[in-house]
Write a protein that holds these residues in place. Sequence first.
Motif, PDB file in Angstrom:
ATOM      1  N   VAL A   1       0.844  -1.202   0.000  1.00 31.51           N
ATOM      2  CA  VAL A   1       0.000   0.000   0.000  1.00 31.51           C
ATOM      3  C   VAL A   1       0.878   1.251   0.000  1.00 31.51           C
ATOM      4  O   VAL A   1       0.639   2.205  -0.745  1.00 31.51           O
ATOM      5  CB  VAL A   1      -0.945  -0.009   1.223  1.00 31.51           C
ATOM      6  CG1 VAL A   1      -1.747   1.288   1.303  1.00 31.51           C
ATOM      7  CG2 VAL A   1      -1.881  -1.213   1.161  1.00 31.51           C
ATOM      8  N   GLN A   2       1.888   1.271   0.848  1.00 27.48           N
ATOM      9  CA  GLN A   2       2.895   2.340   0.923  1.00 27.48           C
ATOM     10  C   GLN A   2       2.280   3.739   0.971  1.00 27.48           C
ATOM     11  O   GLN A   2       2.698   4.654   0.258  1.00 27.48           O
ATOM     12  CB  GLN A   2       3.904   2.226  -0.235  1.00 27.48           C
ATOM     13  CG  GLN A   2       4.822   1.040  -0.056  1.00 27.48           C
ATOM     14  CD  GLN A   2       5.916   0.910  -1.105  1.00 27.48           C
ATOM     15  OE1 GLN A   2       6.223  -0.193  -1.544  1.00 27.48           O
ATOM     16  NE2 GLN A   2       6.500   2.023  -1.500  1.00 27.48           N
ATOM     17  N   TYR A   3       1.308   3.890   1.845  1.00 27.11           N
ATOM     18  CA  TYR A   3       0.630   5.180   1.959  1.00 27.11           C
ATOM     19  C   TYR A   3       1.555   6.268   2.511  1.00 27.11           C
ATOM     20  O   TYR A   3       2.361   6.042   3.416  1.00 27.11           O
ATOM     21  CB  TYR A   3      -0.597   5.069   2.874  1.00 27.11           C
ATOM     22  CG  TYR A   3      -1.140   6.423   3.264  1.00 27.11           C
ATOM     23  CD1 TYR A   3      -1.812   7.213   2.322  1.00 27.11           C
ATOM     24  CD2 TYR A   3      -0.943   6.936   4.541  1.00 27.11           C
ATOM     25  CE1 TYR A   3      -2.273   8.472   2.655  1.00 27.11           C
ATOM     26  CE2 TYR A   3      -1.404   8.197   4.886  1.00 27.11           C
ATOM     27  CZ  TYR A   3      -2.075   8.960   3.935  1.00 27.11           C
ATOM     28  OH  TYR A   3      -2.515  10.218   4.262  1.00 27.11           O
TER      29      TYR A   3
ATOM     30  N   SER B   1      -3.270   5.636  -2.485  1.00 19.20           N
ATOM     31  CA  SER B   1      -3.165   4.234  -2.062  1.00 19.20           C
ATOM     32  C   SER B   1      -4.083   3.948  -0.875  1.00 19.20           C
ATOM     33  O   SER B   1      -4.593   2.834  -0.733  1.00 19.20           O
ATOM     34  CB  SER B   1      -1.714   3.884  -1.718  1.00 19.20           C
ATOM     35  OG  SER B   1      -1.274   4.620  -0.591  1.00 19.20           O
ATOM     36  N   LEU B   2      -4.325   4.967  -0.032  1.00 16.82           N
ATOM     37  CA  LEU B   2      -5.240   4.776   1.097  1.00 16.82           C
ATOM     38  C   LEU B   2      -6.677   4.621   0.601  1.00 16.82           C
ATOM     39  O   LEU B   2      -7.457   3.842   1.170  1.00 16.82           O
ATOM     40  CB  LEU B   2      -5.126   5.952   2.071  1.00 16.82           C
ATOM     41  CG  LEU B   2      -5.937   5.852   3.366  1.00 16.82           C
ATOM     42  CD1 LEU B   2      -5.548   4.618   4.168  1.00 16.82           C
ATOM     43  CD2 LEU B   2      -5.749   7.116   4.215  1.00 16.82           C
ATOM     44  N   VAL B   3      -7.017   5.320  -0.458  1.00 20.24           N
ATOM     45  CA  VAL B   3      -8.342   5.175  -1.076  1.00 20.24           C
ATOM     46  C   VAL B   3      -8.510   3.756  -1.613  1.00 20.24           C
ATOM     47  O   VAL B   3      -9.560   3.124  -1.440  1.00 20.24           O
ATOM     48  CB  VAL B   3      -8.551   6.211  -2.201  1.00 20.24           C
ATOM     49  CG1 VAL B   3      -9.919   6.043  -2.861  1.00 20.24           C
ATOM     50  CG2 VAL B   3      -8.388   7.629  -1.672  1.00 20.24           C
ATOM     51  N   HIS B   4      -7.459   3.243  -2.254  1.00 21.66           N
ATOM     52  CA  HIS B   4      -7.503   1.857  -2.756  1.00 21.66           C
ATOM     53  C   HIS B   4      -7.687   0.858  -1.615  1.00 21.66           C
ATOM     54  O   HIS B   4      -8.452  -0.103  -1.733  1.00 21.66           O
ATOM     55  CB  HIS B   4      -6.211   1.537  -3.509  1.00 21.66           C
ATOM     56  CG  HIS B   4      -6.157   2.085  -4.904  1.00 21.66           C
ATOM     57  ND1 HIS B   4      -7.254   2.124  -5.722  1.00 21.66           N
ATOM     58  CD2 HIS B   4      -5.113   2.579  -5.625  1.00 21.66           C
ATOM     59  CE1 HIS B   4      -6.899   2.633  -6.906  1.00 21.66           C
ATOM     60  NE2 HIS B   4      -5.609   2.921  -6.862  1.00 21.66           N
ATOM     61  N   LEU B   5      -6.955   1.068  -0.516  1.00 21.35           N
ATOM     62  CA  LEU B   5      -7.078   0.171   0.630  1.00 21.35           C
ATOM     63  C   LEU B   5      -8.512   0.185   1.164  1.00 21.35           C
ATOM     64  O   LEU B   5      -9.101  -0.870   1.415  1.00 21.35           O
ATOM     65  CB  LEU B   5      -6.099   0.573   1.728  1.00 21.35           C
ATOM     66  CG  LEU B   5      -6.235  -0.184   3.058  1.00 21.35           C
ATOM     67  CD1 LEU B   5      -6.012  -1.684   2.873  1.00 21.35           C
ATOM     68  CD2 LEU B   5      -5.276   0.386   4.107  1.00 21.35           C
ATOM     69  N   ARG B   6      -9.062   1.364   1.325  1.00 21.03           N
ATOM     70  CA  ARG B   6     -10.435   1.463   1.831  1.00 21.03           C
ATOM     71  C   ARG B   6     -11.418   0.782   0.886  1.00 21.03           C
ATOM     72  O   ARG B   6     -12.369   0.133   1.318  1.00 21.03           O
ATOM     73  CB  ARG B   6     -10.802   2.932   2.023  1.00 21.03           C
ATOM     74  CG  ARG B   6     -10.091   3.587   3.210  1.00 21.03           C
ATOM     75  CD  ARG B   6     -10.286   5.087   3.217  1.00 21.03           C
ATOM     76  NE  ARG B   6      -9.691   5.710   4.409  1.00 21.03           N
ATOM     77  CZ  ARG B   6      -9.374   6.999   4.476  1.00 21.03           C
ATOM     78  NH1 ARG B   6      -9.589   7.803   3.428  1.00 21.03           N
ATOM     79  NH2 ARG B   6      -8.843   7.495   5.589  1.00 21.03           N
TER      80      ARG B   6
ATOM     81  N   VAL C   1      -0.232  -1.951  -4.555  1.00 24.26           N
ATOM     82  CA  VAL C   1      -1.222  -0.869  -4.570  1.00 24.26           C
ATOM     83  C   VAL C   1      -0.569   0.466  -4.921  1.00 24.26           C
ATOM     84  O   VAL C   1      -1.134   1.275  -5.666  1.00 24.26           O
ATOM     85  CB  VAL C   1      -1.919  -0.774  -3.191  1.00 24.26           C
ATOM     86  CG1 VAL C   1      -2.796   0.473  -3.097  1.00 24.26           C
ATOM     87  CG2 VAL C   1      -2.745  -2.026  -2.926  1.00 24.26           C
ATOM     88  N   ILE C   2       0.650   0.726  -4.435  1.00 21.10           N
ATOM     89  CA  ILE C   2       1.300   2.022  -4.575  1.00 21.10           C
ATOM     90  C   ILE C   2       1.477   2.439  -6.037  1.00 21.10           C
ATOM     91  O   ILE C   2       1.454   3.626  -6.360  1.00 21.10           O
ATOM     92  CB  ILE C   2       2.665   2.020  -3.842  1.00 21.10           C
ATOM     93  CG1 ILE C   2       3.344   3.386  -3.887  1.00 21.10           C
ATOM     94  CG2 ILE C   2       3.587   0.958  -4.418  1.00 21.10           C
ATOM     95  CD1 ILE C   2       2.603   4.489  -3.214  1.00 21.10           C
ATOM     96  N   GLU C   3       1.639   1.489  -6.946  1.00 24.63           N
ATOM     97  CA  GLU C   3       1.819   1.824  -8.362  1.00 24.63           C
ATOM     98  C   GLU C   3       0.561   1.540  -9.181  1.00 24.63           C
ATOM     99  O   GLU C   3       0.623   1.323 -10.391  1.00 24.63           O
ATOM    100  CB  GLU C   3       3.036   1.089  -8.921  1.00 24.63           C
ATOM    101  CG  GLU C   3       4.338   1.618  -8.317  1.00 24.63           C
ATOM    102  CD  GLU C   3       5.591   0.933  -8.839  1.00 24.63           C
ATOM    103  OE1 GLU C   3       5.480   0.099  -9.759  1.00 24.63           O
ATOM    104  OE2 GLU C   3       6.672   1.236  -8.311  1.00 24.63           O
ATOM    105  N   THR C   4      -0.583   1.587  -8.506  1.00 29.31           N
ATOM    106  CA  THR C   4      -1.867   1.345  -9.157  1.00 29.31           C
ATOM    107  C   THR C   4      -2.582   2.664  -9.382  1.00 29.31           C
ATOM    108  O   THR C   4      -2.782   3.446  -8.445  1.00 29.31           O
ATOM    109  CB  THR C   4      -2.739   0.417  -8.293  1.00 29.31           C
ATOM    110  OG1 THR C   4      -2.052  -0.821  -8.113  1.00 29.31           O
ATOM    111  CG2 THR C   4      -4.086   0.168  -8.928  1.00 29.31           C
ATOM    112  N   ALA C   5      -2.966   2.934 -10.635  1.00 30.17           N
ATOM    113  CA  ALA C   5      -3.612   4.200 -10.992  1.00 30.17           C
ATOM    114  C   ALA C   5      -4.930   4.373 -10.243  1.00 30.17           C
ATOM    115  O   ALA C   5      -5.586   3.388  -9.880  1.00 30.17           O
ATOM    116  CB  ALA C   5      -3.856   4.250 -12.492  1.00 30.17           C
ATOM    117  N   PRO C   6      -5.346   5.614 -10.004  1.00 28.05           N
ATOM    118  CA  PRO C   6      -6.595   5.866  -9.273  1.00 28.05           C
ATOM    119  C   PRO C   6      -7.833   5.223  -9.889  1.00 28.05           C
ATOM    120  O   PRO C   6      -8.785   4.923  -9.165  1.00 28.05           O
ATOM    121  CB  PRO C   6      -6.703   7.398  -9.306  1.00 28.05           C
ATOM    122  CG  PRO C   6      -5.286   7.873  -9.370  1.00 28.05           C
ATOM    123  CD  PRO C   6      -4.595   6.864 -10.257  1.00 28.05           C
TER     124      PRO C   6
END
Length: 343
Positions: free
Chosen positions: A27-29, A49-54, A300-305
């Motif tokens: 995630v590497q927020y 990345s925090l949005v992705h985690l949620r 997650v960190i390199e995943t586009a919004p």
Amino acid sequence: MDDAKPSPGPPSETSEPLFSFGVIADVQYADLEDGYNFQGSRRRHYRHSLVHLRGAIEHWNAAGSPPRCVLQLGDVIDGYNAQHDASEEALGLVLDAFQTLSVPVHHAWGNHEFYNFSRDYLTRSKLNTKFLEDRIVRHPETVPSENYYAYHFVPFPQFRFILLDAYDLSVLGVDESSAKYQQCLEILKAHNPNAELNSPEGLVEPQYVQFNGGFSQEQLNWLNEVLTFSDTNQEKVVIVSHVPIYPEASDSVCLAWNYRDALAVIWSHECVVCFFAGHTHDGGYSEDPCGVHHINLEGVIETAPDSQAFGTVYVYPDKMLLKGRGRVPDRTMNYKAGNAFPV
């Protein structure tokens, strides 16, 4: 959204899965604008990345049949937080998100955990989920030492998960005046003569860089004892680590220092069906010669919004099915011949 795959629900199968579990990695927020990796070649979405985690947690919570647990494969906040004196604040936000998860989460520790915190701090923190372990009665040799962060647990009968400490041997998060630090620095420098210890340039064994780590013989002996128990009791085993151990499934630079030693232990047992890791960000997959499936999850960190990066694994009597979201592809992992659960 590039996440046009069918939403919640297991893949179409003739039988119901025995159980399922969630997986997410890297995630590497950090509360920072987007940036790039060390080489400047890959965009990193620190804040999103925090949005992705949620979003992943909302997905698991909304599932008709929720997973038994979630595996968080390490690097949950980014090392940049330490430079901005924001480590505890960032970790607090991530832990607040996990607090909304309706099932247990098991946290692996990665290099970015050690960029932000000492090993002693992590041991006292909520990233230490060792309290979720299952101890095997009358088998004290399967109880892990306090010298490394590892444990095993059983989310479903006859199915054991083992979380390993890939930074048991490491110069990260360790007091530089300690004997352990000196021992690990000697190991690293014996294989990496570069002035910059994070550089693999010219190395015969490029995994010997500072951002990787390894497994002590003590931890490998413990792993062997747990796998021996699982063999004897005809269990299936999933192993979890931040750092991969199988070259065909990973960038050669992102392997554990002594990955061959870990493979030798695993290959001496029949029970292991799968090894999950993160660390590479690109993901990867390979089935090794002994029928163990090695899955490195996309970060997650390199995943586009407009995408996602997590998965749910559905466990059947004869196989596991990874149902990926966004960047994470679907995968079928059949058990090796003769290793199916009795129906």
